[in-house]
Design a protein around this motif. Structure first.
Motif, mmCIF file in Angstrom:
data_model
loop_
_atom_site.group_PDB
_atom_site.id
_atom_site.type_symbol
_atom_site.label_atom_id
_atom_site.label_comp_id
_atom_site.label_asym_id
_atom_site.label_seq_id
_atom_site.Cartn_x
_atom_site.Cartn_y
_atom_site.Cartn_z
ATOM 1 N N GLU A 83 30.217 44.302 32.356
ATOM 2 C CA GLU A 83 30.837 45.625 32.343
ATOM 3 C C GLU A 83 29.905 46.719 31.850
ATOM 4 O O GLU A 83 30.212 47.896 31.951
ATOM 5 C CB GLU A 83 32.108 45.586 31.472
ATOM 6 N N ASP A 84 28.784 46.294 31.300
ATOM 7 C CA ASP A 84 27.832 47.268 30.761
ATOM 8 C C ASP A 84 27.083 47.932 31.916
ATOM 9 O O ASP A 84 26.287 47.296 32.614
ATOM 10 C CB ASP A 84 26.848 46.512 29.844
ATOM 11 N N GLU A 85 27.350 49.214 32.078
ATOM 12 C CA GLU A 85 26.769 49.900 33.241
ATOM 13 C C GLU A 85 25.257 50.010 33.143
ATOM 14 O O GLU A 85 24.580 50.260 34.130
ATOM 15 C CB GLU A 85 27.387 51.291 33.400
ATOM 16 N N ASN A 86 24.751 49.860 31.946
ATOM 17 C CA ASN A 86 23.295 49.990 31.783
ATOM 18 C C ASN A 86 22.575 48.675 32.045
ATOM 19 O O ASN A 86 21.353 48.638 32.152
ATOM 20 C CB ASN A 86 22.967 50.469 30.364
ATOM 21 N N SER A 87 23.349 47.609 32.119
ATOM 22 C CA SER A 87 22.715 46.323 32.344
ATOM 23 C C SER A 87 22.254 46.218 33.792
ATOM 24 O O SER A 87 22.911 46.723 34.705
ATOM 25 C CB SER A 87 23.710 45.200 32.043
ATOM 26 N N GLU A 88 21.134 45.559 33.977
ATOM 27 C CA GLU A 88 20.663 45.379 35.360
ATOM 28 C C GLU A 88 21.591 44.440 36.128
ATOM 29 O O GLU A 88 21.519 44.317 37.330
ATOM 30 C CB GLU A 88 19.229 44.847 35.374
ATOM 31 N N TYR A 89 22.440 43.754 35.383
ATOM 32 C CA TYR A 89 23.361 42.820 36.029
ATOM 33 C C TYR A 89 24.763 43.394 36.148
ATOM 34 O O TYR A 89 25.727 42.673 36.366
ATOM 35 C CB TYR A 89 23.401 41.503 35.240
ATOM 36 N N TYR A 90 24.858 44.696 35.977
ATOM 37 C CA TYR A 90 26.179 45.343 36.012
ATOM 38 C C TYR A 90 26.967 44.908 37.256
ATOM 39 O O TYR A 90 26.471 44.940 38.374
ATOM 40 C CB TYR A 90 26.011 46.862 36.007
ATOM 41 N N GLY A 91 28.195 44.485 37.011
ATOM 42 C CA GLY A 91 29.070 44.118 38.128
ATOM 43 C C GLY A 91 28.954 42.669 38.561
ATOM 44 O O GLY A 91 29.767 42.186 39.336
ATOM 45 N N GLN A 92 27.947 41.960 38.043
ATOM 46 C CA GLN A 92 27.810 40.560 38.465
ATOM 47 C C GLN A 92 28.806 39.666 37.734
ATOM 48 O O GLN A 92 29.232 39.945 36.623
ATOM 49 C CB GLN A 92 26.391 40.083 38.164
ATOM 50 N N MET A 93 29.124 38.565 38.365
ATOM 51 C CA MET A 93 30.033 37.610 37.743
ATOM 52 C C MET A 93 29.334 36.917 36.587
ATOM 53 O O MET A 93 28.136 36.642 36.645
ATOM 54 C CB MET A 93 30.473 36.556 38.756
ATOM 55 N N ILE A 94 30.134 36.626 35.559
ATOM 56 C CA ILE A 94 29.590 35.890 34.421
ATOM 57 C C ILE A 94 29.997 34.428 34.566
ATOM 58 O O ILE A 94 31.177 34.135 34.804
ATOM 59 C CB ILE A 94 30.141 36.459 33.101
ATOM 60 N N VAL A 95 29.021 33.534 34.461
ATOM 61 C CA VAL A 95 29.345 32.110 34.580
ATOM 62 C C VAL A 95 29.313 31.466 33.192
ATOM 63 O O VAL A 95 28.678 31.978 32.270
ATOM 64 C CB VAL A 95 28.373 31.371 35.533
ATOM 65 N N ASN A 96 30.016 30.362 33.078
ATOM 66 C CA ASN A 96 30.036 29.675 31.780
ATOM 67 C C ASN A 96 28.894 28.655 31.703
ATOM 68 O O ASN A 96 28.084 28.533 32.635
ATOM 69 C CB ASN A 96 31.407 29.037 31.533
ATOM 70 N N ASN A 97 28.865 27.908 30.617
ATOM 71 C CA ASN A 97 27.771 26.968 30.397
ATOM 72 C C ASN A 97 27.720 25.872 31.438
ATOM 73 O O ASN A 97 26.729 25.165 31.563
ATOM 74 C CB ASN A 97 27.918 26.315 29.015
ATOM 75 N N SER A 98 28.838 25.696 32.153
ATOM 76 C CA SER A 98 28.838 24.684 33.199
ATOM 77 C C SER A 98 28.467 25.266 34.560
ATOM 78 O O SER A 98 28.541 24.576 35.564
ATOM 79 C CB SER A 98 30.231 24.041 33.298
ATOM 80 N N GLY A 99 28.136 26.557 34.568
ATOM 81 C CA GLY A 99 27.740 27.168 35.832
ATOM 82 C C GLY A 99 28.896 27.633 36.686
ATOM 83 O O GLY A 99 28.754 27.885 37.881
ATOM 84 N N ILE A 100 30.064 27.752 36.068
ATOM 85 C CA ILE A 100 31.255 28.167 36.819
ATOM 86 C C ILE A 100 31.613 29.600 36.434
ATOM 87 O O ILE A 100 31.675 29.921 35.247
ATOM 88 C CB ILE A 100 32.455 27.264 36.447
ATOM 89 N N PRO A 101 31.839 30.461 37.440
ATOM 90 C CA PRO A 101 32.265 31.829 37.112
ATOM 91 C C PRO A 101 33.534 31.810 36.254
ATOM 92 O O PRO A 101 34.454 31.042 36.515
ATOM 93 C CB PRO A 101 32.521 32.457 38.485
ATOM 94 N N ILE A 102 33.538 32.659 35.245
ATOM 95 C CA ILE A 102 34.659 32.675 34.295
ATOM 96 C C ILE A 102 35.761 33.589 34.819
ATOM 97 O O ILE A 102 35.501 34.660 35.351
ATOM 98 C CB ILE A 102 34.179 33.190 32.917
ATOM 99 N N ARG A 103 36.972 33.123 34.642
ATOM 100 C CA ARG A 103 38.140 33.904 35.031
ATOM 101 C C ARG A 103 38.525 34.891 33.942
ATOM 102 O O ARG A 103 38.335 34.612 32.763
ATOM 103 C CB ARG A 103 39.329 32.966 35.210
#
Lengths: 508, 1135
Positions: free
Chosen positions: B927-947
């Motif tokens: 959610e951080d607009e300044n991050s280069e990854y803004y808008g990307q899905m966040i995955v957990n330690n198992s590599g699964i996108p978090i709900r």
């Protein structure tokens, strides 16, 4: 003249389908049925695997702690409490209906204890007043206050349940007032033990009050007093109507297998079935035919698990189903029983283990810890023998009957010997074995004592921590958000790892 | 010595009526009696008379001036006879006649379909010499020589000139004029109005446009043909329901957005009575309006806004669909017979795009032993098994055992299974479906005469669905009569009897009863044909044969043994009497009724997953609605320019519903479906409801010079469902229409311009029994009966809802009406909506009935009609229907109101949002607009996108706009048309996507089968610090975790689509051929429906709703059946 045509409008708008009043005996059985079912069903879904009686072979998200916000028991509990509050309101001031009032208070206390032990703070003081007080956004009550209320209510219930009037609609005790009082006081002991780490003085005072005056405060004296819901063929035990696939997703856990085999505990032939591969049907005299699987595997790993390590021996054929006592009709059309399995709300053996622990920790001074402990073990064996006989599974019954229980109790790993911590560990282990399929009780005990140990499976998420509570249902966030936020702030988060008020032991 | 006739002045205003009618009228207004010989006087001749306080003789002069009829007044008797001489005309004309060379022309005037046009005006160009066509469209006119030119005109048709060129017999075909300036439409309460006088939007369809689609469900046939009217199909095929809304949704009650259906002045039910519960899944039994036989429809007028429908009250707050049925309309005394026969073939349009490379199983392994888990992954119903078509030999459910039984017959044999080739069956789901057939045959017989008219029709519809063993039969009987009891009193009746029955309708939604559920888990290697023999040998009626015994039913077992039947009798109709009190006053009384009994049974055989010991259920639905109304009208024209019409009336509405459900939860003997065969106590549930609304209303119309029209209405309702103190509510409307093109000078190319404006309020009540709490009963526990308090908090202080709206519009026609635009902007607000808001169940209750909120519903709709080509032999007509609607929640007292929830998809109203907004859980993103990854899905330690835990806005089910494009071409006797239906925007959340992904069935699950999947997204290594995900997850785990069942974001699709909705090719026999045959019309047509679909998702038709307990839920796809394309061959012959 035209307005005259609207005169009968009130009559037209009278609901012809349903009454506007209902007396207590009509409300009581529905609540008992619903909550007992929920206690059994929900216990199966989460409680059963989290303390590792069962392990998931398929759809393993629950077993690896990938839990979603959980709408039950929240929904069913308050749905039942609506009718319980109707009973309490209708009978509280009525001298002739005090027995219903007392029973109402006991059922209410049990439901709330189930609820608060699942979530933590829940609406209590302001709850179930949607019509009476026009309050649709009740505040969440701190768990400590809820416990105060429950303990007080159970005491009141014991006091008011002295009348001789019959109680109708009592599907738990068939109207036996004395048994209700025993349940009230036994449940009070369960709750007092629950808070013993966080408020020891209150716990010991309460226990002393009960144990010091058995006439005023009768408690369970045998299996016959236990709070058990006996299902009938129109209302079969909770697992009876599931699809076989759904039932078979849960299998014997390696943890339960190992612990029982280590003790040569024959309850294994009740709790599980021989593997299909053994070809032994629902019973084998050889415990080697009972094989469990590890908890906390992801779907792929679980389905691919081989107990022997032989890659050709993977899958459900090589892992034990849960025992025939709980099995669904579709699982075994000929042998499954709708009624042999009762739903255990609280039984005599559990009470004996509570007393053993209380005595061992000197919370009470009455009785002997070893006796309580041994009573608990014997009661559990005796109970399961009864249920197996009720189900007509004669081979299993014969095996249990032939089992040398004295020798079992005498063996070092069971005998009430050792240091006090060792004894408490034995109490915890035996209590855990006896609490098989008793809703969330084993989970609550583990949260309180950390015993017996629960080791998360290899694929567990949730930072590899065993969950210690449920997350509130999503619906609460939209229907009662301000109060929800307040409760979450107070509790320190709406997280699976947020500890409840009474959960202060340094486990997990 | 003036006779009676010479001093009697009367006022007459009659259009297109027969001479006979005129004479009757004069008789009724005076003491005159007419005498004539009906062989000598053409008393059926159609004339128009307009007279304001004129002498009867003057009027007669005018009427008979062109008719060669003389009359003689003998005190109060007037005798008519044919003139001996040349027509009696004015002296001036007589002079002309003298110089004429009379040339007698006879001819016929026809419309473009070849039907005769009675009452058309034929004028000799440049003269006042003219006549009208008779009932058969024939005329005879003496003209000035063989080179005269005839000018033929008729209301609603383009005026045509024709040179006589010496012919003595001519045929003139008039083209329907696109302008329809004088179009008469049926509006609220059955009142006929000139369209140009209306101050609100409405759109008409003629019967031909409606029936052209040849759809069993009337509503599907009008989809796309009316701007702002949105029809969404249920996914069930086979006369299934359609969700109708006009101008989008405005009600927070998701079922409360249907317009009101009116047939010949009386409302009929468009109810959907649900049929789920008691362990069975939903079945769609069709909506009420779907049963109307399209061939009986003369016209449909869609009244789009509250203003149009204000007189109908609450149920028309969402508009009204006014259906006028065909009446007997033949030559006097002659029998009209019309026969129609059609056959429709129906095929699957779109099935999910399956993968065909891996079969059933897990971890690329599979071997069948008992389909319950005893083999290798043979209890697994997912397609993560071994690769197909690689030469593998594997024991399967349909592999033979050594003793000749099948692998799946494991309960009757344990002989070894002989492995068979492990091969793909790409069409294994398609193989299950049949070609559906619909046969419709109908006949209509009509006759009209002095006494009135009568039309009887019968239609037989016989449908077999694409799902095997599903069918629907419908017999419709219709009788329409109009009786002229006296010249002042007419009585009209319309009676319809509809018998519908079905041996089996498909089960819907998610669960083993639904075929599409079975298919979403259906191992991709399965050979469907192996399922057809669905009993285990020797255990017929006891044990089904299948590929999996853990979770599923055999699809053929499902459709042949577990049936959902229906047997429905419905009668609706009305009877009305019109009495003309005198020239100004008239009275109408009417009573109408719609009632049906619907018996539904559900049979479930032994060994069904959900019902191992069988099950039998009957639902008995009874519905009755009656409307009785009267209307007293006063109509007067002042100074020729002012016309005033004032009416007052009342209506009493009574509605009653009775529903009884009886269930035998288990059976004693297999195959005996009777309550006598129950193994457990019968479970009975009854719900009876009744409701009444009394109404008084009045309206006034003021017209000035036929160019300015003002309408005012008011209605007061008293509803039985509201508290006594609040049960009376009044609401007004006012509309204005101005014909600008007649008021101001406009450029030449403007043929017509009208502006309109309307404001209206409509009040609404609620359902019965919402004011007090009650206790419902549950299944007893042994001997203990059980009650429980209802979980709804009632409200004894409810107020009526009020919708207020305005609209402005214009109707502009240019270039001789070859470019016509009709556009409307509307804006409405609905306040005090009566809604059950969800409450935290810790209050003890799950919902509370309140008055709340304000929803603003606004939008724009336009119809553009272009006629690019119009010649004598060829014409091309194009029509665009566009609409755009927004429904905005402007106030909701801070509540987030869930209109409906299914599969964790929430349709939720929030302040500032739309009422068609979809909320649900989605993926957590940076959610951080300044991050280069803004808008990307966040995955957990198992590599699964978090709900997300919270419900997140996912989109809106309502489209941004809808557009229908119709093209029709006509070349001589051939006509051709095609229509596109376009929906742009909106989303649909798909359960097919969620489940088909977790089960490894859909094509996209092939990705990473052997290699695993690294999800696109980032890991949060410490708070606010992200690094791209590199964790490889095996494909099954990934699909199971990514498509969690409550993850709405993962399962949503753009719901936009373009459909080739309808293509029609028709051939009508030309007049020349017809004349040689004993028929008056013959038409052969070929219609294709839903022939092509363009949409984003490859798996299902986005034009779908899910069905749950009588609610059609838009925006949610829930195992919908494939939509179908149909081809219909239809023949119509009129005698």
């Amino acid at each position: 003249a035209f307005m005259g045509c609207t005169e009968d409008f009130e009559e037209i708008n009278q609901n012809p389908n349903f009454p506007e009043q209902a007396s207590s005996e009509l409300l009581l059985p529905g609540v008992l049925r619903q909550m007992a079912y929920n206690w059994g069903d929900q216990g199966w879904e989460e409680g059963f695997t989290v303390v590792q009686y069962g392990a998931r072979l398929q759809f393993t998200s629950g077993d690896i702690y990938q839990w979603s916000p959980t709408s039950n028991p929240y929904n069913d509990a308050y749905d039942g409490l609506r009718d319980i509050e109707n009973i309490i309101r209708d009978t509280k001031e009525n001298a002739d209906r005090q027995n219903y009032y007392g029973v109402g208070l006991i059922v209410k206390s049990w439901i709330y204890s189930y609820l608060t032990d699942a979530y933590g703070d829940v609406p209590y003081t302001d709850a179930v007043k949607g019509i009476s007080d026009d309050n649709i956004t009740p505040e969440f009550t701190p768990q400590q206050e809820i416990y105060d209320g429950l303990l007080a209510d159970l005491k009141t219930a014991n006091a008011v349940l002295t009348g001789t009037q019959n109680i109708s609609g009592d599907i738990l005790y068939g109207g036996d007032v004395l048994k209700w009082r025993k349940f009230a006081n036994s449940l009070r002991l369960r709750l007092l033990m629950r808070i013993s780490d966080v408020d020891q003085s209150k716990a010991t005072a309460g226990m002393a009050e009960i144990m010091g005056d058995p006439t005023t405060y009768p408690i369970f004296e045998s299996n016959a007093d236990a709070a058990l819901l006996q299902w009938n063929s129109d209302n079969p035990q909770p697992k009876y109507n599931t699809r076989s696939g759904s039932f078979d997703e849960v299998r014997l856990s390696l943890t339960l297998e190992t612990r029982l085999k280590d003790l040569n505990d024959r309850r294994l032939i009740v709790y599980a079935q021989p593997t299909s591969n053994s070809g032994k049907g629902i019973y084998s005299d050889n415990l080697d035919d009972y094989v469990g699987m590890p908890n906390g595997l992801d779907d792929e790993a679980a389905l691919g698990y081989s107990p022997t390590g032989n890659p050709n021996e993977v899958g459900s054929n090589f892992i034990s189903r849960i025992g025939i006592l709980l099995a669904c009709r579709a699982c075994n059309v000929e042998l499954a029983s709708p009624t042999a399995s009762q739903t255990i709300i609280m039984d005599y053996s559990e009470l004996q283990f509570i007393l053993a622990e209380a005595r061992e920790r000197n919370f009470i001074t009455v009785g002997d810890a070893a006796t309580y402990y041994e009573n608990g073990i014997r009661a559990s064996f005796s109970y399961y023998l009864d249920r197996i006989v009720a189900g007509g599974w004669n081979e299993i019954a014969a095996d249990l009957q032939a089992f040398d229980l004295d020798a079992y109790i005498a063996q070092t790993a069971v005998a009430y010997t050792g240091t006090s911590p060792e004894k408490l560990e034995k109490v915890a282990l035996q209590k855990w074995i006896a609490l098989f399929y008793t809703g969330f009780e084993a989970w609550s005990d583990w949260r309180r004592t950390g015993m017996p140990e629960v080791i998360p499976g290899p694929d567990a998420v949730n930072d590899k921590k065993v969950p210690v509570r449920f997350q509130y249902p999503n619906s609460v966030k939209s229907t009662n958000n301000a109060n929800y936020q307040q409760a979450v702030t107070r509790m320190g988060g709406d997280d699976l790892n947020t500890r409840l008020w009474w959960d202060v032991a340094s486990n997990n | 010595n003036e006779t009676y006739g010479q001093k009697t002045k009367i006022t007459l205003n009659l259009e297109n009526v027969s001479i006979e009618n005129v004479l009757n009228k004069i008789e009724s207004l005076t003491e005159f009696k007419f005498m004539y010989n009906d062989k000598e006087v053409d008393y059926k001749k159609i004339v128009s008379v307009s007279a304001d306080k004129e002498l009867v003789t003057t009027i007669l002069d005018r009427i008979f001036s062109e008719m060669r009829i003389a009359y003689e007044v003998l005190d109060k008797q007037i005798v008519l006879k044919p003139e001996k001489n040349i027509p009696s005309q004015t002296k001036e004309q007589e002079k002309k006649v003298e110089v004429f060379q009379p040339f007698k022309v006879s001819g016929t005037i026809l419309d473009s379909d070849g039907s005769p046009l009675p009452g058309a005006n034929v004028l000799e160009k440049g003269t006042t010499n003219g006549t009208q066509s008779d009932f058969d469209g024939n005329f005879i006119l003496d003209v000035n020589g063989p080179n005269a030119v005839l000018v033929v005109s008729y209301i609603g048709f383009t005026t045509t000139e024709m040179a006589v060129n010496g012919q003595t017999n001519v045929s003139v075909t008039l083209e329907e004029s696109a302008t329809g300036l004088s179009e008469v439409v049926v509006t609220a309460l059955g009142i006929k109005r000139e369209k140009k006088s209306l101050g609100y939007a409405s759109q008409e369809l003629d019967g031909e446009q409606v029936s052209a689609a040849r759809e069993p469900n009337l509503l599907n046939g009008i989809s796309g043909k009316v701007a702002g009217l949105q029809i969404t199909n249920s996914p069930s095929g086979l006369g299934g329901s359609a969700r109708v809304s006009i101008r989008g949704d405005a009600s927070l009650n998701i079922n409360g957005n249907s317009p009101l259906f009116i047939v010949d002045g009386t409302p009929i039910s468009n109810e959907i009575v649900g049929s789920s519960g008691s362990g069975t899944q939903d079945v769609d039994y069709g909506n009420g309006a779907s049963e109307i036989n399209p061939e009986n429809i003369e016209s449909i007028n869609v009244l789009k806004g509250p203003a149009a429908a204000a007189l109908y009250g609450a149920r028309a707050a969402n508009g009204a669909i006014i259906i006028t049925t065909k009446k007997g309309n033949t030559k006097k005394g002659q029998l009209g017979v019309s026969i129609n026969s059609g056959i429709t073939m129906e095929n699957v349009l779109l099935l999910p795009d399956w993968q065909n490379e891996y079969g059933q199983g897990n971890n690329q392994q599979f071997a069948f032993v008992d389909g319950s888990g005893s083999g290798i992954a043979d209890g697994v119903d997912e397609s993560w098994g071994p690769r197909l078509d690689t030469g593998l030999m594997i024991p399967q459910f349909d592999s033979p055992r050594e003793d000749g039984t099948r692998g799946g017959d494991y309960l009757v044999s344990n002989s070894p299974i002989i492995p068979t080739p492990w091969v793909s069956n790409p069409d294994n789901t398609l193989d299950f479906f049949n070609t559906g057939y619909t046969k419709t045959n109908s006949i209509a017989i009509s006759k009209s005469g002095d006494l009135g008219n009568i039309r009887f029709s019968y239609q037989n519809l016989d449908q077999e669905g694409i799902v095997p063993n599903t069918d629907l039969r419908r017999n419709t009987f219709n009788l329409n009569t109009g009786l002229n009891l006296t010249d002042k009193l007419t009585i009209n009746t319309n009676v319809n009897y509809i018998k519908s029955d079905s041996d089996n309708r498909p089960s819907l939604s998610y669960g083993t009863e639904s075929i599409m559920y079975l298919f979403i888990w259906y191992g991709r290697q399965l050979n469907t044909n192996s399922m057809r023999d669905y009993w285990m040998p020797g255990r017929e009626n006891l044990q089904q044969f299948n590929y999996n015994y853990n979770y599923h039913d055999n699809p053929f077992f499902n459709v042949y043994e577990n049936t959902n039947s229906q047997n429905k009798d419905r009668v609706y109709g009305n009877i009305s009497a019109n009495y003309t009190i005198n020239d100004n006053w008239s009275l109408m009384v009417r009573t109408g009724r719609d009632f049906y009994r619907d018996l539904r049974t559900k049979k479930r055989a032994f060994s069904t997953q959900r019902f191992p010991l069988g099950y039998y259920r009957e639902d008995n639905v009874f519905f009755e609605e009656s409307n009785t109304d009267f209307l007293l009208s006063y109509d007067k024209t002042f100074n020729e320019k002012w016309n005033v019409n004032i009416s007052g009336g009342g209506n009493q509405f009574r509605q009653k519903q009775e529903y009884t459900q009886t269930v035998a939860p288990q059976l004693i003997n297999p195959g005996v479906y009777s309550f006598n065969n129950t193994r457990r106590p019968l479970e009975v549930y009854t719900n009876n409801e009744q409701k009444r609304i009394n109404s008084l209303y009045g309206f006034a119309r003021f017209a000035y010079d036929n160019l300015l029209f003002l309408d005012v209405t008011g209605r007061n309702d008293w509803s039985s469902t509201l508290p006594t103190d609040n049960n009376s509510y009044f609401y007004p409307s006012v509309t204005l229409s101005a014909i600008a093109s007649d008021m101001f000078k406009m450029p030449e190319f403007v043929s017509f311009a009208k502006l309109r404006a309307a404001y209206a309020e409509v009040g609404n009540d609620t359902d019965p029994y919402k004011l007090s709490s009650f206790f419902t009963n549950e299944t007893p526990f042994g001997d203990n009966p059980i009650l429980t308090e209802s979980s709804l908090i009632p409200n004894a202080d409810l107020k009526p809802e009020i919708t207020s709206s305005y609209e402005i519009g214009a109707d502009i026609r240019l270039f001789q009406s070859r470019l016509n635009l009709d556009a409307t902007y509307y804006d409405g607000r609905t306040k005090n909506q009566i809604i059950p808001i969800s409450t935290d169940i810790s209050s003890g209750y799950t919902s509370k009935l309140i008055n709340a909120g304000e929803v603003r519903n606004y939008g724009f709709e336009a119809m553009l009609n272009v006629v690019p080509v119009r010649t004598e032999n060829f014409s091309w007509n194009t029509m665009f229907n566009y609409s755009r609607n927004r429904s905005e929640v402007t106030d909701l007292g801070g509540i987030d109101y869930t209109l409906t929830e299914r599969n964790s998809v929430f349709i939720q109203a929030r302040e500032g949002g739309s009422i068609s907004a979809i909320y649900g859980r989605g993926f957590q993103r940076v959610e951080d607009e300044n991050s280069e990854y803004y808008g990307q899905m966040i995955v957990n330690n198992s590599g699964i996108p978090i709900r997300t835990d919270d419900l997140v806005y996912q989109g809106d089910y309502a489209p941004d706009y809808t557009l229908g494009i119709l093209n029709s071409f006509k070349y001589k006797s051939l006509d051709f048309g095609f229509m596109f239906d376009i929906r742009q925007g909106g989303i649909v959340v798909s359960r097919t996507k969620t489940i088909g992904s977790t089960s490894g069935q859909l094509k996209e699950t092939l990705e990473g089968r052997e290699t695993g999947i690294v999800a696109e997204g980032v890991l949060e290594t410490s708070p606010g610090v992200y690094t791209p995900n590199t964790i490889n997850v095996d494909v099954r785990t990934f699909n199971n975790r990514y498509y969690e069942r409550d993850n709405v974001e993962a399962a949503k699709y753009d719901a936009s689509y373009t459909k080739l909705r309808e293509v029609t090719l028709g051939y009508s026999l030309s007049k020349k051929i017809i004349d040689k045959l004993p028929i008056s019309k013959a038409r052969l047509s070929l219609t294709g429906r839903n022939l092509a679909l363009w949409t984003d998702n490859p798996h299902f038709d986005p034009e779908t709703v899910s069905v749950a307990g009588g609610t059609l839920q838009p925006g949610i796809e829930n195992m919908s059946y494939p939509s179908t394309k149909t081809y219909t061959l239809n023949l119509q012959i009129d005698f």
